[in-house]
Design a protein around this motif. Structure first.
Motif, PDB file in Angstrom:
ATOM      1  N   ASP A   1      -3.801  10.414 -26.000  1.00  0.00           N
ATOM      2  CA  ASP A   1      -4.015   8.981 -26.247  1.00  0.00           C
ATOM      3  C   ASP A   1      -3.920   8.262 -24.899  1.00  0.00           C
ATOM      4  OD1 ASP A   1      -1.344   8.849 -25.582  1.00  0.00           O
ATOM      5  OD2 ASP A   1      -0.665   8.745 -27.658  1.00  0.00           O
ATOM      6  N   GLU A   2      -3.904   6.941 -24.950  1.00  0.00           N
ATOM      7  CA  GLU A   2      -3.999   6.153 -23.712  1.00  0.00           C
ATOM      8  C   GLU A   2      -2.646   5.954 -23.006  1.00  0.00           C
ATOM      9  OE1 GLU A   2      -6.968   4.730 -22.313  1.00  0.00           O
ATOM     10  OE2 GLU A   2      -7.700   6.291 -23.650  1.00  0.00           O
ATOM     11  N   THR A   3      -1.542   6.405 -23.653  1.00  0.00           N
ATOM     12  CA  THR A   3      -0.198   6.051 -23.154  1.00  0.00           C
ATOM     13  C   THR A   3      -0.032   6.259 -21.655  1.00  0.00           C
ATOM     14  OG1 THR A   3       0.579   6.827 -25.287  1.00  0.00           O
ATOM     15  CG2 THR A   3       2.262   6.294 -23.657  1.00  0.00           C
ATOM     16  N   LEU A   4      -0.202   7.526 -21.238  1.00  0.00           N
ATOM     17  CA  LEU A   4       0.070   7.838 -19.823  1.00  0.00           C
ATOM     18  C   LEU A   4      -0.928   7.164 -18.898  1.00  0.00           C
ATOM     19  CD1 LEU A   4       1.120  11.600 -19.778  1.00  0.00           C
ATOM     20  CD2 LEU A   4       2.557   9.606 -19.529  1.00  0.00           C
ATOM     21  N   GLY A   5      -2.185   7.181 -19.308  1.00  0.00           N
ATOM     22  CA  GLY A   5      -3.245   6.607 -18.476  1.00  0.00           C
ATOM     23  C   GLY A   5      -2.968   5.143 -18.129  1.00  0.00           C
ATOM     24  N   GLN A   6      -2.320   4.431 -19.068  1.00  0.00           N
ATOM     25  CA  GLN A   6      -2.051   3.009 -18.818  1.00  0.00           C
ATOM     26  C   GLN A   6      -0.683   2.779 -18.191  1.00  0.00           C
ATOM     27  OE1 GLN A   6      -2.699   1.408 -22.723  1.00  0.00           O
ATOM     28  NE2 GLN A   6      -4.931   1.304 -22.473  1.00  0.00           N
ATOM     29  N   LEU A   7       0.302   3.564 -18.655  1.00  0.00           N
ATOM     30  CA  LEU A   7       1.685   3.291 -18.244  1.00  0.00           C
ATOM     31  C   LEU A   7       1.977   3.743 -16.805  1.00  0.00           C
ATOM     32  CD1 LEU A   7       4.236   2.043 -19.253  1.00  0.00           C
ATOM     33  CD2 LEU A   7       4.888   4.179 -20.335  1.00  0.00           C
ATOM     34  N   LEU A   8       1.448   4.904 -16.425  1.00  0.00           N
ATOM     35  CA  LEU A   8       1.790   5.440 -15.084  1.00  0.00           C
ATOM     36  C   LEU A   8       1.325   4.537 -13.936  1.00  0.00           C
ATOM     37  CD1 LEU A   8       1.311   9.278 -15.614  1.00  0.00           C
ATOM     38  CD2 LEU A   8       3.449   8.135 -15.068  1.00  0.00           C
ATOM     39  N   PRO A   9       0.047   4.058 -13.939  1.00  0.00           N
ATOM     40  CA  PRO A   9      -0.362   3.166 -12.841  1.00  0.00           C
ATOM     41  C   PRO A   9       0.519   1.918 -12.762  1.00  0.00           C
ATOM     42  CG  PRO A   9      -2.269   3.926 -14.046  1.00  0.00           C
ATOM     43  CD  PRO A   9      -1.074   4.367 -14.826  1.00  0.00           C
ATOM     44  N   HIS A  10       0.928   1.396 -13.958  1.00  0.00           N
ATOM     45  CA  HIS A  10       1.791   0.209 -13.978  1.00  0.00           C
ATOM     46  C   HIS A  10       3.152   0.538 -13.343  1.00  0.00           C
ATOM     47  CE1 HIS A  10       3.995  -3.273 -15.389  1.00  0.00           C
ATOM     48  NE2 HIS A  10       4.850  -2.472 -16.009  1.00  0.00           N
ATOM     49  N   LEU A  11       3.701   1.710 -13.706  1.00  0.00           N
ATOM     50  CA  LEU A  11       4.995   2.121 -13.130  1.00  0.00           C
ATOM     51  C   LEU A  11       4.888   2.286 -11.618  1.00  0.00           C
ATOM     52  CD1 LEU A  11       6.644   4.786 -15.479  1.00  0.00           C
ATOM     53  CD2 LEU A  11       7.213   2.408 -15.180  1.00  0.00           C
ATOM     54  N   LEU A  12       3.769   2.890 -11.189  1.00  0.00           N
ATOM     55  CA  LEU A  12       3.568   3.123  -9.751  1.00  0.00           C
ATOM     56  C   LEU A  12       3.557   1.776  -9.011  1.00  0.00           C
ATOM     57  CD1 LEU A  12       3.049   5.223  -7.553  1.00  0.00           C
ATOM     58  CD2 LEU A  12       0.623   5.042  -8.001  1.00  0.00           C
ATOM     59  N   GLU A  13       2.865   0.824  -9.595  1.00  0.00           N
ATOM     60  CA  GLU A  13       2.765  -0.509  -8.990  1.00  0.00           C
ATOM     61  C   GLU A  13       4.165  -1.132  -8.860  1.00  0.00           C
ATOM     62  OE1 GLU A  13       0.772  -4.530 -10.592  1.00  0.00           O
ATOM     63  OE2 GLU A  13      -0.416  -2.732 -10.991  1.00  0.00           O
ATOM     64  N   GLN A  14       4.951  -1.037  -9.955  1.00  0.00           N
ATOM     65  CA  GLN A  14       6.306  -1.610  -9.958  1.00  0.00           C
ATOM     66  C   GLN A  14       7.216  -0.901  -8.941  1.00  0.00           C
ATOM     67  OE1 GLN A  14       7.474  -4.365 -11.918  1.00  0.00           O
ATOM     68  NE2 GLN A  14       5.265  -4.553 -12.009  1.00  0.00           N
ATOM     69  N   LEU A  15       7.086   0.430  -8.894  1.00  0.00           N
ATOM     70  CA  LEU A  15       7.912   1.203  -7.949  1.00  0.00           C
ATOM     71  C   LEU A  15       7.567   0.842  -6.509  1.00  0.00           C
ATOM     72  CD1 LEU A  15       7.895   4.681  -9.698  1.00  0.00           C
ATOM     73  CD2 LEU A  15       9.948   3.428  -9.095  1.00  0.00           C
ATOM     74  N   GLU A  16       6.249   0.638  -6.268  1.00  0.00           N
ATOM     75  CA  GLU A  16       5.837   0.279  -4.902  1.00  0.00           C
ATOM     76  C   GLU A  16       6.397  -1.089  -4.508  1.00  0.00           C
ATOM     77  OE1 GLU A  16       1.629   0.950  -5.125  1.00  0.00           O
ATOM     78  OE2 GLU A  16       1.813   3.000  -4.370  1.00  0.00           O
ATOM     79  N   LEU A  17       6.480  -2.005  -5.492  1.00  0.00           N
ATOM     80  CA  LEU A  17       7.089  -3.314  -5.216  1.00  0.00           C
ATOM     81  C   LEU A  17       8.559  -3.149  -4.847  1.00  0.00           C
ATOM     82  CD1 LEU A  17       5.551  -5.577  -8.026  1.00  0.00           C
ATOM     83  CD2 LEU A  17       5.203  -5.795  -5.568  1.00  0.00           C
ATOM     84  N   CYS A  18       9.250  -2.285  -5.605  1.00  0.00           N
ATOM     85  CA  CYS A  18      10.664  -2.014  -5.301  1.00  0.00           C
ATOM     86  C   CYS A  18      10.796  -1.438  -3.898  1.00  0.00           C
ATOM     87  CB  CYS A  18      11.245  -0.997  -6.285  1.00  0.00           C
ATOM     88  SG  CYS A  18      11.598  -1.681  -7.890  1.00  0.00           S
ATOM     89  N   GLN A  19       9.880  -0.483  -3.604  1.00  0.00           N
ATOM     90  CA  GLN A  19       9.963   0.170  -2.293  1.00  0.00           C
ATOM     91  C   GLN A  19       9.695  -0.826  -1.165  1.00  0.00           C
ATOM     92  OE1 GLN A  19       7.164   3.298  -1.401  1.00  0.00           O
ATOM     93  NE2 GLN A  19       8.670   4.450  -0.251  1.00  0.00           N
ATOM     94  N   LYS A  20       8.745  -1.736  -1.428  1.00  0.00           N
ATOM     95  CA  LYS A  20       8.403  -2.732  -0.417  1.00  0.00           C
ATOM     96  C   LYS A  20       9.625  -3.605  -0.104  1.00  0.00           C
ATOM     97  CE  LYS A  20       4.453  -5.655   0.694  1.00  0.00           C
ATOM     98  NZ  LYS A  20       3.346  -6.422   0.155  1.00  0.00           N
ATOM     99  N   SER A  21      10.305  -4.047  -1.175  1.00  0.00           N
ATOM    100  CA  SER A  21      11.507  -4.872  -0.985  1.00  0.00           C
ATOM    101  C   SER A  21      12.573  -4.080  -0.243  1.00  0.00           C
ATOM    102  CB  SER A  21      12.074  -5.302  -2.333  1.00  0.00           C
ATOM    103  OG  SER A  21      11.080  -5.924  -3.084  1.00  0.00           O
ATOM    104  N   LEU A  22      12.662  -2.791  -0.613  1.00  0.00           N
ATOM    105  CA  LEU A  22      13.678  -1.940   0.026  1.00  0.00           C
ATOM    106  C   LEU A  22      13.377  -1.790   1.515  1.00  0.00           C
ATOM    107  CD1 LEU A  22      16.140  -0.156  -0.558  1.00  0.00           C
ATOM    108  CD2 LEU A  22      14.594   1.752  -0.878  1.00  0.00           C
TER     109      LEU A  22
END
Length: 712
Positions: free
Chosen positions: A326-347
């Motif tokens: 189903d679409e779960t991973l296809g949609q959720l992973l890019p969103h998580l990656l984006e959020q993690l990159e924001l965290c990393q940027k702040s870090l």
């Protein structure tokens, strides 16, 4: 001749019967004649007929045999047809046909016989192709369209006759194409089925993460899955380009789509996993989370999503179903990656602030810096990281009762320097590390000041002096004595003829005293200390002997000025090092007891050149074959000036951001950077690096306190 073969065959049977009764009579009569002794009557026509009949018998018996056999083939059920058996029987007929006498080849029967065998022979390869197990219903329908005949292949009564009645030979090429296509399609189907069955059993394997359960994909399992995906995609793309793939094209395209998407998802998944593991250590517990509350909250949401994803993966462990079911991973992973990159940027921004407050953090990798900052609440954890931010402070000694008070610094060899004032290791780690750095340099300067007084003392003893002070200060004292005495001798050389020789003798005596010490029982550390002193002093004595040989009599001569000369200037309370006309202030980095290079004329020339370059606010680039001591010479000159030298091994992995970070650190911490194998860096990066260096050097030349560092 002229008769139909069937009729001829029937007539032959009648004639044969008549002839047989005649011949029997002939045998009986000749027997009687012989019995009565009468002359035997000859019947040459009879014997001639016998011969002819025998030959005709051969032809017609073969003819009948072939016709009957071939007719019997027609009634064989299609499911029971044995093409091999038919082929061997036909081959036998063909051979017998060839062996018939020449005379018979005029007969219609012979021609019919040959044609029957040849026709069936020609049909046989087609029958063989049609009998292949690869032939499916769709292929029989195509055959029906080509031959305009119906083939009820599924009927139990379907026999060879139904096929032979169709115009096979007229459509030979089309039939061959259909049958070959069937075989190729079977191969495609087999490969596709194999591929699908491979992926039906491929499952994800999980690894434990700390004590939080199985929250990680196993790396080696993912490598295997990725490799298998590449193999399967290669097989499928070859099937896609195969011209016989029509019946399976949709299914193949679907699987290519599934595998390509799964590969992309797994790649993103692993990136997210690595980032999550890296940031989990930072934001879950630890001191950094308190200082970045907004990021910590964002990470806590990411963390929940990650646990959800992994729980789902446990429920659906099949690789393909999990990734593209189903679409779960296809949609959720890019969103998580984006959020993690924001965290990393702040870090990264947070780490940058820390680095600006304690510039030596620029030379520490992000993971190591996070470890330092993450354990900052316990000041004692810094012990493991001291060597990555100081030249040779391995440990610090804390006060016995006051947990956070640093009393002294200790080198790798165990030499201790007491701090003039204790440093309080509480609050932000970068602030008190800066205080520790300043205080360690100030305390070492205090020791050097005391040593500079001690060498003026009339009751001065070199061995006592060396044993009293740290190795670094002892060596500095020896260099100051040599500078002072050499200058005095050169100044008085014109008025006192003997002073040069006497000073030389005194240096030799000092050298012998040091050498004598090495014959005694010494610890490893003491032996290194004395060896270093001897290494440097041998060079100093040689220089002075050279000055005598060259009859130098004034302290302003270049032969004297080009040497490294050490002074302690009490008016400005600084230890100074002069090389040619360039003056350096000793930087008081605690170096402990390290070995020093044996100084050769080449080393001297390098020192002069590098000193001149630094005097003009430039850098230096020693060049030469591998292993000749370029890096060591730079490090050694740094040690002579009490500088902190950071060595970087360059590679083609370096980018301009990483280099820029290092230059910022060097400029702000006042350290030397030695870039080993600089030529390995990629050309585009090198061109930016050149501009970065130019900016730093230009601003140093203008003696700016601050400047804007751009990436060119």
């Amino acid at each position: 001749p002229g008769l139909l073969p069937r009729e001829a065959s029937d007539r032959l049977i009648i004639f044969q019967n008549k002839f047989d009764s005649l011949y029997r009579k002939y045998v009986t009569y000749t027997g009687g004649e012989e019995l009565f002794g009468l002359p035997v009557t000859e019947y040459p026509e009879l014997l001639q007929i016998k011969k002819e009949l025998t030959i005709l018998q051969k032809l017609y018996s073969l003819y009948n045999s072939v016709i009957d056999t071939v007719n019997s083939y027609y009634d064989i059920l299609w499911t029971d047809v044995n093409i091999e058996k038919i082929n061997s029987e036909l081959l036998d007929f063909q051979n017998r046909c060839r062996k018939l006498p020449k005379a018979l080849k005029e007969y219609q029967a012979f021609n019919d016989l040959k044609k029957t065998i040849d026709d069936f022979n020609e049909t046989c390869p087609l029958l063989e192709l049609m009998a292949n197990k690869a032939m499916k219903l769709r292929h029989w329908q195509k055959l029906a369209e080509v031959t305009q005949c119906q083939f009820d292949i599924e009927s139990d009564a379907f026999c060879l006759r139904n096929i032979m009645e169709a115009p096979l030979l007229e459509n030979k090429e089309d039939i061959e194409d259909i049958c070959i296509a069937a075989v190729k399609e079977r191969d495609i189907e087999a490969k596709l089925k194999q591929c699908i069955s491979d992926w039906n059993i491929q499952t994800l394997l999980f690894g434990n993460f700390k004590n939080r359960g199985e929250l990680l994909l196993k790396g080696d399992n993912i490598i295997e899955i990725t490799a298998l995906m590449e193999d399967s995609l290669m097989v499928l793309s070859s099937l896609l380009s195969n011209r016989y793939n029509a019946p399976f094209k949709k299914q193949i395209q679907q699987w290519v789509h599934n595998l390509t998407n799964s590969a992309d998802i797994i790649e993103t998944w692993m990136t997210v996993q690595n980032l999550w593991v890296y940031l989990e250590a930072v934001f879950v517990g630890g001191d950094i989370a308190k200082q970045l509350p907004k990021e910590a909250k964002r990470f806590s949401n990411i963390d929940k999503s990650w646990v959800k994803i992994m729980t789902r993966a446990h429920e659906i462990p099949n690789v393909i179903s999990c990734c593209v079911g189903d679409e779960t991973l296809g949609q959720l992973l890019p969103h998580l990656l984006e959020q993690l990159e924001l965290c990393q940027k702040s870090l990264t921004g947070y780490l940058e602030k820390k680095r600006l407050l304690f510039p030596r953090f620029f030379f520490v990798s992000d993971p190591a810096l996070l470890e330092i900052l993450g354990q900052a609440s316990d000041s004692h954890t810094i012990q493991n990281h001291l060597l990555s931010i100081f030249d040779n402070i391995k440990n610090v000694k804390f006060h016995e009762k006051d947990y956070d008070r640093i009393m002294s610094i200790i080198s790798s060899e165990g030499e201790t320097v007491e701090l003039e004032r204790p440093v309080k290791a509480d609050g932000n780690v970068e602030i008190w590390l800066m205080n520790l750095l300043m205080m360690s340099q100030k305390s070492l300067h205090g020791v050097i000041r005391t040593a500079a007084m001690a060498i003026q003392d009339s009751s001065f003893n070199i061995i006592e002096f060396i044993d009293t002070y740290p190795a670094q200060v002892g060596l500095l004292g020896l260099q100051m004595i040599w500078t002072r005495d050499s200058t005095d001798a050169l100044t008085s050389a014109k008025s006192d003829r003997k002073i040069m020789e006497n000073t030389d003798r005194m240096f030799l005596q000092m050298l012998n005293t040091l050498i004598e010490m090495t014959t005694k029982e010494l610890s490893r550390f003491e032996r290194t200390k004395y060896e270093t002193l001897i290494t440097i002093h041998v060079h100093q004595k040689d220089i002075f002997s050279e000055l005598i040989e060259k009859k130098i009599r004034i302290p302003s001569d270049f032969e004297w000025l080009k040497q490294s000369r050490f002074y302690f200037n009490e008016d400005i309370d600084k230890c100074q090092v002069q090389i040619t006309d360039v003056e350096f202030v000793y930087q008081n980095e605690f170096l402990g007891c390290t070995e020093r290079l044996v100084i050769t004329p080449l080393t001297d020339r390098c020192y002069i050149t590098l000193a001149q370059a630094l005097g003009m606010s430039m850098g230096g680039a020693p060049a030469g074959p591998a292993g000749t001591g370029k890096t060591e010479t730079v490090k050694d000159m740094g040690r002579a000036l009490g500088k902190y030298v950071v060595v970087f091994n360059c590679s083609d992995q370096m980018d301009y951001r990483g280099l820029g970070r290092i230059y910022k650190g060097l400029a702000q911490s006042g350290s030397w950077g030695c870039f080993d194998e600089f030529n390995r860096i990629d050309l585009p990066v090198l061109s930016v690096a050149a501009q970065q260096i130019a900016i730093v050097l230009a601003c140093r030349r203008d003696r700016k306190k601050q400047f804007i560092f751009t990436d060119g």
